[in-house]
Write a protein that holds these residues in place. Structure first.
Motif, PDB file in Angstrom:
ATOM      1  N   GLY A  83      70.836 -16.125 -23.044  1.00 15.39           N
ATOM      2  CA  GLY A  83      70.413 -14.742 -23.210  1.00 15.39           C
ATOM      3  C   GLY A  83      70.000 -14.072 -21.916  1.00 15.39           C
ATOM      4  O   GLY A  83      70.284 -12.894 -21.688  1.00 15.39           O
ATOM      5  N   SER A  84      69.326 -14.851 -21.040  1.00 12.46           N
ATOM      6  CA  SER A  84      68.908 -14.276 -19.753  1.00 12.46           C
ATOM      7  C   SER A  84      70.109 -14.014 -18.853  1.00 12.46           C
ATOM      8  O   SER A  84      70.145 -13.011 -18.125  1.00 12.46           O
ATOM      9  CB  SER A  84      67.911 -15.204 -19.056  1.00 12.46           C
ATOM     10  OG  SER A  84      68.505 -16.458 -18.778  1.00 12.46           O
ATOM     11  N   LEU A  85      71.105 -14.922 -18.897  1.00 17.65           N
ATOM     12  CA  LEU A  85      72.311 -14.688 -18.101  1.00 17.65           C
ATOM     13  C   LEU A  85      73.086 -13.480 -18.614  1.00 17.65           C
ATOM     14  O   LEU A  85      73.698 -12.746 -17.831  1.00 17.65           O
ATOM     15  CB  LEU A  85      73.208 -15.938 -18.129  1.00 17.65           C
ATOM     16  CG  LEU A  85      72.663 -17.168 -17.390  1.00 17.65           C
ATOM     17  CD1 LEU A  85      73.598 -18.364 -17.570  1.00 17.65           C
ATOM     18  CD2 LEU A  85      72.475 -16.870 -15.903  1.00 17.65           C
ATOM     19  N   GLU A  90      67.473  -6.655 -21.254  1.00 19.02           N
ATOM     20  CA  GLU A  90      67.764  -5.450 -20.476  1.00 19.02           C
ATOM     21  C   GLU A  90      68.765  -4.551 -21.189  1.00 19.02           C
ATOM     22  O   GLU A  90      68.608  -3.320 -21.219  1.00 19.02           O
ATOM     23  CB  GLU A  90      68.307  -5.849 -19.102  1.00 19.02           C
ATOM     24  CG  GLU A  90      68.649  -4.689 -18.192  1.00 19.02           C
ATOM     25  CD  GLU A  90      69.201  -5.141 -16.856  1.00 19.02           C
ATOM     26  OE1 GLU A  90      69.907  -4.343 -16.209  1.00 19.02           O
ATOM     27  OE2 GLU A  90      68.942  -6.304 -16.465  1.00 19.02           O
ATOM     28  N   ARG A  91      69.762  -5.174 -21.811  1.00 17.14           N
ATOM     29  CA  ARG A  91      70.778  -4.379 -22.516  1.00 17.14           C
ATOM     30  C   ARG A  91      70.189  -3.704 -23.749  1.00 17.14           C
ATOM     31  O   ARG A  91      70.550  -2.570 -24.074  1.00 17.14           O
ATOM     32  CB  ARG A  91      71.962  -5.270 -22.903  1.00 17.14           C
ATOM     33  CG  ARG A  91      72.725  -5.825 -21.706  1.00 17.14           C
ATOM     34  CD  ARG A  91      73.881  -6.703 -22.134  1.00 17.14           C
ATOM     35  NE  ARG A  91      74.454  -7.410 -21.008  1.00 17.14           N
ATOM     36  CZ  ARG A  91      75.335  -6.898 -20.146  1.00 17.14           C
ATOM     37  NH1 ARG A  91      75.732  -5.642 -20.303  1.00 17.14           N
ATOM     38  NH2 ARG A  91      75.808  -7.620 -19.143  1.00 17.14           N
ATOM     39  N   LEU A  92      69.286  -4.384 -24.432  1.00 13.87           N
ATOM     40  CA  LEU A  92      68.643  -3.782 -25.593  1.00 13.87           C
ATOM     41  C   LEU A  92      67.780  -2.601 -25.173  1.00 13.87           C
ATOM     42  O   LEU A  92      67.750  -1.562 -25.848  1.00 13.87           O
ATOM     43  CB  LEU A  92      67.803  -4.823 -26.332  1.00 13.87           C
ATOM     44  CG  LEU A  92      67.188  -4.376 -27.660  1.00 13.87           C
ATOM     45  CD1 LEU A  92      68.276  -3.961 -28.644  1.00 13.87           C
ATOM     46  CD2 LEU A  92      66.347  -5.493 -28.267  1.00 13.87           C
ATOM     47  N   GLU A  93      67.080  -2.736 -24.050  1.00 13.99           N
ATOM     48  CA  GLU A  93      66.284  -1.622 -23.540  1.00 13.99           C
ATOM     49  C   GLU A  93      67.183  -0.464 -23.123  1.00 13.99           C
ATOM     50  O   GLU A  93      66.855   0.711 -23.359  1.00 13.99           O
ATOM     51  CB  GLU A  93      65.428  -2.087 -22.368  1.00 13.99           C
ATOM     52  CG  GLU A  93      64.316  -3.050 -22.760  1.00 13.99           C
ATOM     53  CD  GLU A  93      63.476  -3.475 -21.580  1.00 13.99           C
ATOM     54  OE1 GLU A  93      63.837  -3.114 -20.434  1.00 13.99           O
ATOM     55  OE2 GLU A  93      62.460  -4.160 -21.797  1.00 13.99           O
ATOM     56  N   ASP A  94      68.337  -0.785 -22.506  1.00 18.03           N
ATOM     57  CA  ASP A  94      69.282   0.268 -22.136  1.00 18.03           C
ATOM     58  C   ASP A  94      69.806   0.984 -23.380  1.00 18.03           C
ATOM     59  O   ASP A  94      69.973   2.209 -23.375  1.00 18.03           O
ATOM     60  CB  ASP A  94      70.455  -0.321 -21.349  1.00 18.03           C
ATOM     61  CG  ASP A  94      70.043  -0.792 -19.960  1.00 18.03           C
ATOM     62  OD1 ASP A  94      68.958  -0.375 -19.500  1.00 18.03           O
ATOM     63  OD2 ASP A  94      70.783  -1.582 -19.350  1.00 18.03           O
ATOM     64  N   LEU A  95      70.062   0.210 -24.439  1.00 12.44           N
ATOM     65  CA  LEU A  95      70.510   0.815 -25.682  1.00 12.44           C
ATOM     66  C   LEU A  95      69.445   1.749 -26.238  1.00 12.44           C
ATOM     67  O   LEU A  95      69.754   2.816 -26.775  1.00 12.44           O
ATOM     68  CB  LEU A  95      70.840  -0.281 -26.702  1.00 12.44           C
ATOM     69  CG  LEU A  95      71.364   0.189 -28.064  1.00 12.44           C
ATOM     70  CD1 LEU A  95      72.641   1.001 -27.904  1.00 12.44           C
ATOM     71  CD2 LEU A  95      71.606  -1.009 -28.977  1.00 12.44           C
ATOM     72  N   LEU A 155      63.565  -5.853 -32.794  1.00 10.93           N
ATOM     73  CA  LEU A 155      63.378  -7.299 -32.774  1.00 10.93           C
ATOM     74  C   LEU A 155      62.763  -7.788 -34.081  1.00 10.93           C
ATOM     75  O   LEU A 155      63.181  -8.809 -34.636  1.00 10.93           O
ATOM     76  CB  LEU A 155      62.501  -7.696 -31.589  1.00 10.93           C
ATOM     77  CG  LEU A 155      63.147  -7.545 -30.216  1.00 10.93           C
ATOM     78  CD1 LEU A 155      62.126  -7.782 -29.112  1.00 10.93           C
ATOM     79  CD2 LEU A 155      64.316  -8.502 -30.054  1.00 10.93           C
ATOM     80  N   VAL A 156      61.766  -7.068 -34.581  1.00 10.30           N
ATOM     81  CA  VAL A 156      61.140  -7.475 -35.850  1.00 10.30           C
ATOM     82  C   VAL A 156      62.163  -7.427 -36.981  1.00 10.30           C
ATOM     83  O   VAL A 156      62.234  -8.344 -37.814  1.00 10.30           O
ATOM     84  CB  VAL A 156      59.942  -6.567 -36.174  1.00 10.30           C
ATOM     85  CG1 VAL A 156      59.471  -6.787 -37.615  1.00 10.30           C
ATOM     86  CG2 VAL A 156      58.795  -6.859 -35.220  1.00 10.30           C
ATOM     87  N   ASP A 259      66.156 -12.035 -25.057  1.00 16.28           N
ATOM     88  CA  ASP A 259      66.865 -13.057 -24.290  1.00 16.28           C
ATOM     89  C   ASP A 259      66.920 -14.392 -25.021  1.00 16.28           C
ATOM     90  O   ASP A 259      67.760 -15.243 -24.720  1.00 16.28           O
ATOM     91  CB  ASP A 259      66.185 -13.262 -22.928  1.00 16.28           C
ATOM     92  CG  ASP A 259      66.473 -12.130 -21.958  1.00 16.28           C
ATOM     93  OD1 ASP A 259      67.436 -11.376 -22.202  1.00 16.28           O
ATOM     94  OD2 ASP A 259      65.733 -11.988 -20.969  1.00 16.28           O
ATOM     95  N   LEU A 260      66.020 -14.595 -25.986  1.00 13.82           N
ATOM     96  CA  LEU A 260      65.961 -15.852 -26.740  1.00 13.82           C
ATOM     97  C   LEU A 260      66.756 -15.794 -28.042  1.00 13.82           C
ATOM     98  O   LEU A 260      66.862 -16.816 -28.742  1.00 13.82           O
ATOM     99  CB  LEU A 260      64.507 -16.202 -27.054  1.00 13.82           C
ATOM    100  CG  LEU A 260      63.608 -16.518 -25.849  1.00 13.82           C
ATOM    101  CD1 LEU A 260      62.148 -16.559 -26.283  1.00 13.82           C
ATOM    102  CD2 LEU A 260      63.995 -17.840 -25.215  1.00 13.82           C
TER     103      LEU A 260
END
Length: 277
Positions: A83-85, A90-95, A155-156, A259-260
Protein backbone atom coordinates in the motif's frame (compact mmCIF):
# COMPACT_ATOMS: atom_id res chain seq x y z
CA UNK A 1 -30.90 -8.07 -7.63
CA UNK A 2 -27.10 -8.03 -7.12
CA UNK A 3 -25.91 -4.59 -6.04
CA UNK A 4 -29.12 -3.57 -4.30
CA UNK A 5 -27.47 -3.76 -0.87
CA UNK A 6 -24.69 -1.41 -1.93
CA UNK A 7 -27.16 1.07 -3.43
CA UNK A 8 -29.10 1.10 -0.16
CA UNK A 9 -25.82 1.61 1.72
CA UNK A 10 -24.87 4.57 -0.48
CA UNK A 11 -28.32 6.12 0.00
CA UNK A 12 -28.12 5.88 3.80
CA UNK A 13 -24.68 7.53 3.78
CA UNK A 14 -25.91 10.44 1.65
CA UNK A 15 -29.10 10.88 3.70
CA UNK A 16 -27.23 10.55 7.00
CA UNK A 17 -24.59 13.05 5.89
CA UNK A 18 -27.33 15.48 4.86
CA UNK A 19 -28.93 15.22 8.29
CA UNK A 20 -25.54 15.65 9.94
CA UNK A 21 -24.80 18.77 7.91
CA UNK A 22 -28.17 20.24 8.88
CA UNK A 23 -27.45 19.54 12.54
CA UNK A 24 -23.79 20.52 12.41
CA UNK A 25 -24.43 24.17 11.68
CA UNK A 26 -26.62 24.35 14.75
CA UNK A 27 -24.13 22.69 17.07
CA UNK A 28 -21.20 24.46 18.75
CA UNK A 29 -17.67 23.41 17.83
CA UNK A 30 -17.13 21.69 21.16
CA UNK A 31 -20.25 19.55 20.68
CA UNK A 32 -19.11 18.52 17.21
CA UNK A 33 -15.70 17.54 18.57
CA UNK A 34 -17.31 15.45 21.30
CA UNK A 35 -19.45 13.74 18.64
CA UNK A 36 -16.35 12.81 16.66
CA UNK A 37 -14.64 11.47 19.79
CA UNK A 38 -17.71 9.38 20.62
CA UNK A 39 -17.64 7.92 17.12
CA UNK A 40 -13.96 7.13 17.56
CA UNK A 41 -14.66 5.29 20.80
CA UNK A 42 -17.44 3.24 19.21
CA UNK A 43 -15.17 2.46 16.26
CA UNK A 44 -12.58 1.23 18.77
CA UNK A 45 -15.22 -1.01 20.35
CA UNK A 46 -16.22 -2.51 17.00
CA UNK A 47 -12.54 -2.99 16.17
CA UNK A 48 -11.99 -4.90 19.40
CA UNK A 49 -14.95 -7.18 18.72
CA UNK A 50 -13.61 -7.89 15.23
CA UNK A 51 -10.08 -8.72 16.37
CA UNK A 52 -11.47 -11.39 18.72
CA UNK A 53 -11.97 -13.48 15.56
CA UNK A 54 -8.26 -14.25 15.72
CA UNK A 55 -9.23 -16.91 18.28
CA UNK A 56 -11.90 -18.41 16.01
CA UNK A 57 -11.97 -22.23 16.31
CA UNK A 58 -12.21 -22.56 12.52
CA UNK A 59 -9.05 -20.48 12.05
CA UNK A 60 -7.13 -22.26 14.81
CA UNK A 61 -8.14 -25.68 13.48
CA UNK A 62 -7.07 -24.75 9.96
CA UNK A 63 -3.65 -23.20 10.69
CA UNK A 64 -2.71 -24.17 14.25
CA UNK A 65 -2.69 -22.45 17.62
CA UNK A 66 0.04 -19.81 17.13
CA UNK A 67 -0.27 -19.22 13.38
CA UNK A 68 -3.27 -16.81 13.42
CA UNK A 69 -1.24 -14.01 15.06
CA UNK A 70 1.59 -14.54 12.58
CA UNK A 71 -0.84 -14.54 9.66
CA UNK A 72 -2.36 -11.22 10.75
CA UNK A 73 1.10 -9.74 11.37
CA UNK A 74 2.40 -10.89 7.98
CA UNK A 75 -0.76 -9.62 6.29
CA UNK A 76 -0.30 -6.15 7.80
CA UNK A 77 3.40 -6.06 6.90
CA UNK A 78 2.94 -7.26 3.32
CA UNK A 79 -0.19 -5.17 2.81
CA UNK A 80 1.45 -2.11 4.35
CA UNK A 81 4.51 -2.39 2.11
CA UNK A 82 2.34 -2.83 -0.99
CA UNK A 83 0.00 0.00 0.00
CA UNK A 84 2.82 2.42 0.78
CA UNK A 85 4.53 1.67 -2.53
CA UNK A 86 1.21 2.27 -4.29
CA UNK A 87 0.72 5.44 -2.16
CA UNK A 88 -2.88 4.51 -1.40
CA UNK A 89 -3.20 7.01 1.47
CA UNK A 90 -1.94 9.83 -0.73
CA UNK A 91 -4.19 8.80 -3.60
CA UNK A 92 -7.23 8.65 -1.33
CA UNK A 93 -6.45 12.15 -0.07
CA UNK A 94 -6.04 13.34 -3.66
CA UNK A 95 -9.41 11.81 -4.48
CA UNK A 96 -10.85 13.77 -1.57
CA UNK A 97 -9.37 16.97 -3.02
CA UNK A 98 -10.88 16.22 -6.44
CA UNK A 99 -14.27 15.54 -4.86
CA UNK A 100 -14.07 18.82 -2.95
CA UNK A 101 -13.36 20.77 -6.12
CA UNK A 102 -16.33 19.12 -7.83
CA UNK A 103 -18.57 19.97 -4.86
CA UNK A 104 -17.46 23.60 -4.76
CA UNK A 105 -17.30 24.26 -8.52
CA UNK A 106 -21.01 25.01 -8.80
CA UNK A 107 -20.77 27.47 -5.92
CA UNK A 108 -17.84 29.23 -7.60
CA UNK A 109 -19.75 29.56 -10.86
CA UNK A 110 -22.76 31.02 -9.10
CA UNK A 111 -20.70 33.56 -7.16
CA UNK A 112 -20.71 37.06 -8.67
CA UNK A 113 -17.41 38.91 -8.13
CA UNK A 114 -17.68 42.41 -6.73
CA UNK A 115 -16.43 45.15 -9.10
CA UNK A 116 -13.05 46.52 -8.15
CA UNK A 117 -12.96 50.14 -7.10
CA UNK A 118 -10.80 52.41 -9.22
CA UNK A 119 -7.70 53.72 -7.48
CA UNK A 120 -7.97 52.34 -3.93
CA UNK A 121 -6.08 54.23 -1.32
CA UNK A 122 -3.12 52.64 0.46
CA UNK A 123 -5.11 51.76 3.58
CA UNK A 124 -7.80 50.09 1.51
CA UNK A 125 -5.18 48.10 -0.40
CA UNK A 126 -3.64 46.92 2.84
CA UNK A 127 -7.06 45.99 4.14
CA UNK A 128 -7.76 44.06 0.96
CA UNK A 129 -4.47 42.23 1.33
CA UNK A 130 -5.34 41.28 4.89
CA UNK A 131 -8.74 40.13 3.74
CA UNK A 132 -7.15 38.00 1.01
CA UNK A 133 -4.83 36.38 3.54
CA UNK A 134 -7.78 35.65 5.82
CA UNK A 135 -9.78 34.19 2.96
CA UNK A 136 -6.82 32.02 1.91
CA UNK A 137 -6.41 30.71 5.45
CA UNK A 138 -10.12 29.97 5.68
CA UNK A 139 -10.05 28.20 2.32
CA UNK A 140 -7.08 26.09 3.42
CA UNK A 141 -8.82 25.14 6.66
CA UNK A 142 -11.98 24.26 4.73
CA UNK A 143 -10.02 22.10 2.30
CA UNK A 144 -8.29 20.25 5.14
CA UNK A 145 -11.62 19.65 6.90
CA UNK A 146 -13.20 18.34 3.69
CA UNK A 147 -10.35 15.92 2.98
CA UNK A 148 -10.22 14.73 6.60
CA UNK A 149 -13.97 14.09 6.58
CA UNK A 150 -13.77 12.28 3.24
CA UNK A 151 -10.77 10.12 4.19
CA UNK A 152 -11.88 9.25 7.74
CA UNK A 153 -15.45 8.36 6.80
CA UNK A 154 -14.38 6.48 3.65
CA UNK A 155 -12.04 4.33 5.72
CA UNK A 156 -14.72 3.57 8.32
CA UNK A 157 -17.27 2.68 5.64
CA UNK A 158 -14.99 0.41 3.55
CA UNK A 159 -12.59 -1.14 6.09
CA UNK A 160 -15.14 -3.16 8.04
CA UNK A 161 -15.45 -6.83 7.09
CA UNK A 162 -19.17 -6.33 6.38
CA UNK A 163 -18.20 -4.20 3.37
CA UNK A 164 -16.46 -7.19 1.78
CA UNK A 165 -18.46 -10.11 3.13
CA UNK A 166 -21.82 -8.38 2.70
CA UNK A 167 -21.02 -7.36 -0.88
CA UNK A 168 -19.82 -10.87 -1.76
CA UNK A 169 -22.92 -12.40 -0.16
CA UNK A 170 -25.07 -10.02 -2.21
CA UNK A 171 -23.24 -11.07 -5.37
CA UNK A 172 -23.71 -14.74 -4.54
CA UNK A 173 -27.47 -14.22 -4.26
CA UNK A 174 -27.56 -14.95 -0.52
CA UNK A 175 -29.49 -11.77 0.25
CA UNK A 176 -28.61 -8.28 1.47
CA UNK A 177 -29.05 -8.85 5.20
CA UNK A 178 -25.42 -8.06 6.02
CA UNK A 179 -25.35 -4.94 3.87
CA UNK A 180 -28.71 -3.81 5.27
CA UNK A 181 -27.17 -3.95 8.75
CA UNK A 182 -24.07 -2.12 7.53
CA UNK A 183 -26.24 0.50 5.79
CA UNK A 184 -28.07 1.21 9.05
CA UNK A 185 -24.81 1.57 10.98
CA UNK A 186 -23.23 3.72 8.25
CA UNK A 187 -26.28 6.00 8.14
CA UNK A 188 -26.01 6.83 11.84
CA UNK A 189 -22.22 7.11 11.56
CA UNK A 190 -22.61 9.54 8.63
CA UNK A 191 -24.80 11.79 10.78
CA UNK A 192 -22.11 11.97 13.45
CA UNK A 193 -19.28 12.34 10.92
CA UNK A 194 -20.96 15.10 8.91
CA UNK A 195 -21.89 17.02 12.04
CA UNK A 196 -18.23 17.09 13.03
CA UNK A 197 -16.32 16.93 9.73
CA UNK A 198 -18.59 18.52 7.12
CA UNK A 199 -19.60 17.81 3.55
CA UNK A 200 -16.61 15.58 2.76
CA UNK A 201 -18.51 12.77 4.48
CA UNK A 202 -21.19 12.83 1.78
CA UNK A 203 -18.53 12.40 -0.91
CA UNK A 204 -17.38 9.18 0.76
CA UNK A 205 -20.43 7.47 -0.77
CA UNK A 206 -18.46 7.32 -4.04
CA UNK A 207 -15.63 5.01 -2.86
CA UNK A 208 -18.24 2.88 -1.03
CA UNK A 209 -20.11 2.43 -4.31
CA UNK A 210 -16.93 1.50 -6.19
CA UNK A 211 -15.44 -0.71 -3.46
CA UNK A 212 -18.53 -2.71 -2.55
CA UNK A 213 -19.67 -2.83 -6.15
CA UNK A 214 -16.38 -4.47 -7.11
CA UNK A 215 -16.76 -7.15 -4.45
CA UNK A 216 -20.36 -7.74 -5.51
CA UNK A 217 -19.16 -8.42 -9.05
CA UNK A 218 -16.46 -10.68 -7.61
CA UNK A 219 -19.12 -12.67 -5.75
CA UNK A 220 -21.15 -13.05 -8.94
CA UNK A 221 -18.13 -14.24 -10.93
CA UNK A 222 -16.25 -16.47 -8.50
CA UNK A 223 -19.00 -17.91 -6.33
CA UNK A 224 -18.57 -18.95 -2.75
CA UNK A 225 -14.78 -19.10 -2.41
CA UNK A 226 -14.04 -17.94 1.14
CA UNK A 227 -13.83 -20.72 3.76
CA UNK A 228 -14.67 -19.90 7.37
CA UNK A 229 -11.00 -19.76 8.41
CA UNK A 230 -10.22 -17.14 5.77
CA UNK A 231 -13.22 -15.09 6.83
CA UNK A 232 -11.98 -15.13 10.44
CA UNK A 233 -8.48 -13.99 9.41
CA UNK A 234 -9.94 -11.22 7.26
CA UNK A 235 -12.22 -10.08 10.10
CA UNK A 236 -9.36 -9.97 12.64
CA UNK A 237 -7.15 -8.02 10.22
CA UNK A 238 -9.98 -5.61 9.46
CA UNK A 239 -10.46 -5.09 13.20
CA UNK A 240 -6.87 -3.92 13.57
CA UNK A 241 -7.30 -1.52 10.66
CA UNK A 242 -10.41 -0.15 12.36
CA UNK A 243 -8.28 0.47 15.45
CA UNK A 244 -6.08 2.65 13.27
CA UNK A 245 -9.17 4.57 12.14
CA UNK A 246 -10.21 5.00 15.78
CA UNK A 247 -6.79 6.44 16.63
CA UNK A 248 -7.24 8.99 13.85
CA UNK A 249 -10.69 9.97 15.05
CA UNK A 250 -9.48 10.30 18.63
CA UNK A 251 -6.56 12.42 17.38
CA UNK A 252 -4.06 10.13 19.08
CA UNK A 253 -2.06 9.29 15.97
CA UNK A 254 -2.61 9.75 12.25
CA UNK A 255 -2.26 6.11 11.18
CA UNK A 256 -2.00 5.68 7.36
CA UNK A 257 -4.79 3.10 7.32
CA UNK A 258 -5.36 3.35 3.57
CA UNK A 259 -1.80 2.12 2.98
CA UNK A 260 -2.68 -0.99 5.03
CA UNK A 261 -5.86 -1.85 3.11
CA UNK A 262 -4.15 -4.50 0.91
CA UNK A 263 -3.77 -6.56 4.11
CA UNK A 264 -7.47 -7.43 3.72
CA UNK A 265 -6.61 -9.25 0.50
CA UNK A 266 -3.43 -10.82 1.84
CA UNK A 267 -4.99 -12.33 5.00
CA UNK A 268 -7.31 -14.85 3.28
CA UNK A 269 -4.54 -15.84 0.85
CA UNK A 270 -2.00 -16.46 3.62
CA UNK A 271 -4.60 -18.42 5.57
CA UNK A 272 -5.23 -20.70 2.60
CA UNK A 273 -1.49 -21.19 2.03
CA UNK A 274 -0.76 -22.05 5.67
CA UNK A 275 -3.80 -24.32 5.89
CA UNK A 276 -2.60 -26.21 2.79
CA UNK A 277 0.62 -27.18 4.60
Amino acid sequence: MPGLGTLINVATIVIGAGIGLALGHRLPERTREVTTVALGMVTLLVAGLSTVEITSPALVDAVGGSAPVLIVLASLLIGGIAGSLLRLEERLEDLGGVARRLFTRSRSRSAVPAPAAAGPVEGEAAGAGGGSDGEAAAAHAGAHRFVEGFVSSSLVFVVGPLAILGAISDGLGHGIDQLALKATLDGFAAIAFAAGLGVGVMASAVPVLIYQGAFTVLGVVLGNFLPEASVAALTATGGLLLMGVALRLLRIRSVPVADLLPALLVAPILTAVVAAF
